[in-house]
Design an enzyme around this catalytic site. Structure first.
Site, PDB file in Angstrom:
ATOM      1  N   LYS A  99      42.116  46.120  39.223  1.00 48.14           N
ATOM      2  CA  LYS A  99      41.050  46.356  38.258  1.00 48.14           C
ATOM      3  C   LYS A  99      41.578  46.553  36.844  1.00 48.14           C
ATOM      4  O   LYS A  99      41.055  45.987  35.888  1.00 48.14           O
ATOM      5  CB  LYS A  99      40.238  47.602  38.668  1.00 48.14           C
ATOM      6  CG  LYS A  99      39.551  47.461  40.013  1.00 48.14           C
ATOM      7  CD  LYS A  99      38.895  48.758  40.452  1.00 48.14           C
ATOM      8  CE  LYS A  99      39.891  49.861  40.775  1.00 48.14           C
ATOM      9  NZ  LYS A  99      40.774  49.555  41.924  1.00 48.14           N
ATOM     10  N   THR A 100      42.626  47.376  36.714  1.00 49.61           N
ATOM     11  CA  THR A 100      43.135  47.679  35.381  1.00 49.61           C
ATOM     12  C   THR A 100      43.856  46.461  34.797  1.00 49.61           C
ATOM     13  O   THR A 100      43.691  46.145  33.609  1.00 49.61           O
ATOM     14  CB  THR A 100      44.057  48.925  35.439  1.00 49.61           C
ATOM     15  OG1 THR A 100      43.313  50.002  36.012  1.00 49.61           O
ATOM     16  CG2 THR A 100      44.519  49.332  34.054  1.00 49.61           C
ATOM     17  N   HIS A 119      41.089  54.871  43.784  1.00 48.55           N
ATOM     18  CA  HIS A 119      41.625  55.836  44.725  1.00 48.55           C
ATOM     19  C   HIS A 119      40.524  56.730  45.299  1.00 48.55           C
ATOM     20  O   HIS A 119      39.666  57.220  44.566  1.00 48.55           O
ATOM     21  CB  HIS A 119      42.677  56.680  44.003  1.00 48.55           C
ATOM     22  CG  HIS A 119      43.561  57.425  44.948  1.00 48.55           C
ATOM     23  ND1 HIS A 119      43.223  58.666  45.424  1.00 48.55           N
ATOM     24  CD2 HIS A 119      44.731  57.095  45.515  1.00 48.55           C
ATOM     25  CE1 HIS A 119      44.177  59.071  46.247  1.00 48.55           C
ATOM     26  NE2 HIS A 119      45.106  58.128  46.308  1.00 48.55           N
ATOM     27  N   ASP A 152      44.489  49.540  43.807  1.00 43.97           N
ATOM     28  CA  ASP A 152      45.545  48.524  43.685  1.00 43.97           C
ATOM     29  C   ASP A 152      45.077  47.075  43.808  1.00 43.97           C
ATOM     30  O   ASP A 152      45.918  46.174  43.886  1.00 43.97           O
ATOM     31  CB  ASP A 152      46.663  48.752  44.723  1.00 43.97           C
ATOM     32  CG  ASP A 152      47.766  49.644  44.173  1.00 43.97           C
ATOM     33  OD1 ASP A 152      47.692  49.982  42.972  1.00 43.97           O
ATOM     34  OD2 ASP A 152      48.683  49.991  44.924  1.00 43.97           O
TER      35      ASP A 152
HETATM   36  N1  LIG Z   1      50.132  38.776  42.234  1.00 43.11           N
HETATM   37  C1  LIG Z   1      49.260  39.494  41.554  1.00 43.11           C
HETATM   38  N2  LIG Z   1      49.419  40.830  41.438  1.00 43.11           N
HETATM   39  C2  LIG Z   1      48.507  41.530  40.727  1.00 43.11           C
HETATM   40  C3  LIG Z   1      47.395  40.891  40.117  1.00 43.11           C
HETATM   41  N3  LIG Z   1      46.656  41.833  39.497  1.00 43.11           N
HETATM   42  C4  LIG Z   1      47.280  43.011  39.693  1.00 43.11           C
HETATM   43  N4  LIG Z   1      48.395  42.835  40.434  1.00 43.11           N
HETATM   44  C5  LIG Z   1      49.339  43.892  40.833  1.00 43.11           C
HETATM   45  O1  LIG Z   1      48.675  44.804  41.701  1.00 43.11           O
HETATM   46  C6  LIG Z   1      49.085  46.150  41.422  1.00 43.11           C
HETATM   47  C7  LIG Z   1      47.898  47.030  41.135  1.00 43.11           C
HETATM   48  O2  LIG Z   1      47.262  46.639  39.938  1.00 43.11           O
HETATM   49  P1  LIG Z   1      46.287  47.604  39.115  1.00 43.11           P
HETATM   50  O3  LIG Z   1      45.691  46.784  38.037  1.00 43.11           O
HETATM   51  O4  LIG Z   1      46.960  48.857  38.733  1.00 43.11           O
HETATM   52  O5  LIG Z   1      45.218  47.936  40.242  1.00 43.11           O
HETATM   53  P2  LIG Z   1      43.936  48.887  40.124  1.00 43.11           P
HETATM   54  O6  LIG Z   1      42.874  48.241  40.954  1.00 43.11           O
HETATM   55  O7  LIG Z   1      43.600  49.159  38.709  1.00 43.11           O
HETATM   56  O8  LIG Z   1      44.433  50.213  40.834  1.00 43.11           O
HETATM   57  P3  LIG Z   1      43.732  51.692  40.784  1.00 43.11           P
HETATM   58  O9  LIG Z   1      43.186  51.881  39.412  1.00 43.11           O
HETATM   59  O10 LIG Z   1      44.810  52.654  41.101  1.00 43.11           O
HETATM   60  O11 LIG Z   1      42.642  51.665  41.803  1.00 43.11           O
HETATM   61  C8  LIG Z   1      50.084  46.054  40.268  1.00 43.11           C
HETATM   62  O12 LIG Z   1      51.370  46.043  40.797  1.00 43.11           O
HETATM   63  C9  LIG Z   1      49.749  44.727  39.637  1.00 43.11           C
HETATM   64  O13 LIG Z   1      50.818  44.140  38.953  1.00 43.11           O
HETATM   65  C10 LIG Z   1      47.271  39.471  40.266  1.00 43.11           C
HETATM   66  O14 LIG Z   1      46.337  38.841  39.778  1.00 43.11           O
HETATM   67  N5  LIG Z   1      48.221  38.844  40.988  1.00 43.11           N
HETATM   68 MG   LIG Z   2      43.364  50.988  37.762  1.00 41.59          MG
END
Ligand SMILES: Nc1nc2c(ncn2[C@@H]2O[C@H](COP(=O)(O)OP(=O)(O)OP(=O)(O)O)[C@@H](O)[C@H]2O)c(=O)[nH]1
Ligand SMILES: [Mg+2]
Length: 393
Positions: A25-26, A85, A22
């Site tokens: 990254k994505t 995760h 979270d």
């Molecule tokens: N305020 C803010 N929220 C963000 C930003 N980038 C991501 N988010 C929020 O953080 C949450 C997780 O984002 P993801 O891109 O799914 O995170 P991840 O690291 O890919 O998560 P996993 O693949 O499950 O490890 C989402 O609700 C996004 O909208 C950002 O730059 N600013």
């Molecule tokens: Mg991700």
């Protein structure tokens, strides 16, 4: 159906996003493709196309490694978006094995979390020599001009990197907002440009072993109806052309490569570092698996026994709380393979969490091994050790 062939105009590198669940990254991966698409260099890949397995959409987390491609002014990149995760770290291990550099994504709101440290440790172990830090969610971290919290997180990240031998003082740390950049906010699209510039300049072009015999560790196997079995992965060394003979170690078959693609574009020749799909003649889908190795016939001899230098993770790093002794049987993650192995600690007899030890390992099946090869040791869904092969027996 004719597809446009891949044209190699720029050096190709493999990079990826890693970091705690979270932390964004994505979202950042999607933002990078958007910013570059607007520059006219590539195609925008929206968030839900990167996280595309049905289970992922339902759970909202990245499970499998997703690949996207893009180009900066000077380079062509294949980018893997790795899962944060804890349950899926094993996928991260095999993804990281082919990275020339990594973008460590750290939320400026949360700072270092368990998988932030675990990924840095694994990256070091599997041979990722260069890390660039994206301090993400910078839009939400501080109020106005005050950046005290983000400054603290930056310090903490630099210390973590130094502790793992990355020279934290010189690593580029770029404050970004993947989310705001995706929304088109110019302040934050500029932050993504700055991050890409840091990757372009800080991650050097790695040495490619083009003269060595061809080797690719299978990451995925798919069937293309009417055409046959396709294996995907990154070419570790050598060159492969359509029509070349190869053997599949693990499946024990010899065959011919009848098609070659990268990101859906046909190519006549692939080389070390390329992310490719190989169409194999007459190979049944269920004979080839992830972890098998496709190589020039006779060029590698797989083996079972090796000696290694291993670091046993401390409890604080997410490792075991109790020592291991000879007879211990964890899983070894070697290239894309996942194999059980018997550990012999010799005279040391026990290894405590936090120890560096020499061990001899007897694997449950033969895999191509060589001195210098990095691997991870896992047990019950968590990483408990990381090592390097020192001798093959
Ligand atoms: N305020 C803010 N929220 C963000 C930003 N980038 C991501 N988010 C929020 O953080 C949450 C997780 O984002 P993801 O891109 O799914 O995170 P991840 O690291 O890919 O998560 P996993 O693949 O499950 O490890 C989402 O609700 C996004 O909208 C950002 O730059 N600013
Ligand atoms: Mg991700």
């Amino acid at each position: 159906m004719s597809k446009t062939a891949y044209v190699r105009t720029k050096p190709h590198l493999n990079i990826g996003t890693m970091g705690h669940v979270d932390h964004g990254k994505t979202t950042l991966t999607a933002a990078i493709t958007k910013v570059l698409a607007e520059r006219g260099a590539g195609t925008f890949v929206p968030f839900d196309r990167i996280d595309r397995a049905p289970e992922e959409a339902a759970r909202g987390i990245t499970i499998n490694i997703a690949h996207v491609e893009y180009e900066t002014d000077t380079r062509h990149y294949a980018h893997v978006d790795m899962p944060g995760h804890a349950d899926y770290v094993k996928n991260m291990v095999t993804g990281a094995a082919q990275l020339d550099g990594a973008i460590l994504v750290v939320s400026a709101l949360d700072g270092i979390m368990p998988q932030t440290s675990e990924h840095v440790l694994l990256a070091r172990q599997v041979g990722v020599d260069h890390i660039v830090v994206a301090l993400n969610k910078a839009d939400a971290a501080d109020d106005g001009e005050d950046t005290v919290l983000t400054d603290l997180v930056e310090l903490e990240v630099r210390e973590l990197l130094t502790a793992h031998g990355y020279g934290g003082d010189s690593v580029p740390v770029v404050r970004v907002s993947g989310l705001r950049a995706l929304e088109g906010d110019p302040r934050w699209t500029a932050s993504i440009e700055a991050l890409l510039d840091a990757v372009d300049t800080y991650v050097p072009m790695p040495e490619r072993y083009l003269d060595a015999p061809f080797l690719l560790s299978v990451e995925n196997v798919l069937t293309i109806t009417g055409r046959g079995t396709v294996v995907t992965g990154a070419v570790e060394r050598g060159v492969i052309r359509v029509g070349d003979r190869v053997e599949v170690l693990g499946a024990d078959v010899e065959t011919v490569v009848t098609g070659l693609e990268t990101f859906g574009k046909p190519m006549a020749e692939a080389q070390a570092g390329d992310n490719v799909a190989l169409l194999l003649r007459g190979v049944a889908r269920d004979t080839v698996r992830r972890g098998h190795v496709v190589a020039a016939p006779g060029s590698v001899v797989p083996s079972r026994r090796f000696t290694a230098q291993v670091y046993v993770l401390s409890a604080k790093e997410g490792g075991r709380t109790t020592p291991v002794s000879s007879g211990y049987r964890p899983q070894f993650y070697i290239r894309t393979a996942d194999v059980v192995g018997d550990v012999d600690l010799g005279e040391a007899a026990v290894a405590r969490p936090g120890d560096r030890v020499t061990m001899t390992v007897e694997l449950g099946r033969e895999v191509p091994l060589e001195p210098g090869l990095g691997f991870a040791i896992r047990e019950g869904g968590r990483t408990v050790g990381a090592g390097t092969v020192t001798a093959v027996r």
